[in-house]
Design an enzyme around this catalytic site. Sequence first.
Site: not given
Length: 299
Positions: A87, A89-92, A94-95, A138
């Site tokens: 997912p 923009r969900a805190g995982l 991704s960007s 991240d």
Amino acid sequence: MFEGAASGKVILLGEHAVVHGIPALAASIGSGAWASARPTRNTPSLTVQDADRTWVVNPGSELEEAFRKLSNAIGVSADADARIDIPTRAGLGSSACLGVALARAMLALRGNPFTDSDVVDAATSWERVFHGNPSGIDVAVAVFGGCVEFRKGVGITPVALGQPIPLCVGDTGLRSSTRTMVEHVARELAAKADAGRTWLDEIGDCVSRARSALAAAEWTAVGEAMNQNQLLLEQVGLSNPETDALCRAARDTGAVAAKLTGAGGGGCVIALAPGLQREVLLAWQHLGFDGFSVDAGVD
Ligand code: PMV
């Protein structure tokens, strides 16, 4: 064609406090992003696909600016395609994992040997476009994987795990901007003055207790620290009714702990659920929330 891949992450403890110099613990979740790049003499292009759609990157968009910064940092002109399996923009992260996958593909295309530190530098120039002044956690987890302690300005220390971390990741379905949430916490801390310092120190204490317990897979102690960290995050307004519902359902099902992960204000929740991952996912599904289970910190 040159390829790169990187894993997404969950922050186990210490999000937000990490921006203010407290260490945080994070673990890779295996899936993340994959990218390919080939040389071009024309205007560079980027296409990104996730579970829901394909984004052709438009001039003037944040994604276009980030891709330009990444291309300049590496010094190549490329047509790139990318896929995100988590997912967004969900805190995982991704960007960051997309930036790392692209950086790896484009550094390979450039042709000179490159190091992890080159990948971190290139992906950080990409990540700054989305996050303003990211702590770097991240990107660090996307590059190095596994379970790590991260301290801003210092970098990562690998954490040897007693066992992979049995987590469920639940999605509130709500999205927030990391930049906005980080600014919100900075304002809260400034308003709290000395109490803000205490808040940071208490999170630091949770992180340090969890770190020792992770080495021995002492899930009860890890969980106590995570639950206390969640209370501290709630105190500065990072939770919301959906986050609370996911946390409550996970704990009611028997999870040892549940907390938001990442920037908060929506995004994802993690539940520490040894032996109960399936049951927690079913409880969330019953309430209408998507989720997945992962034995985190191994890839
Ligand atoms: O972008 P997210 O949701 O993975 O959050 C990143 C973690 C923060 O601590 C909130 C920000 C940072 O730069 O460390």
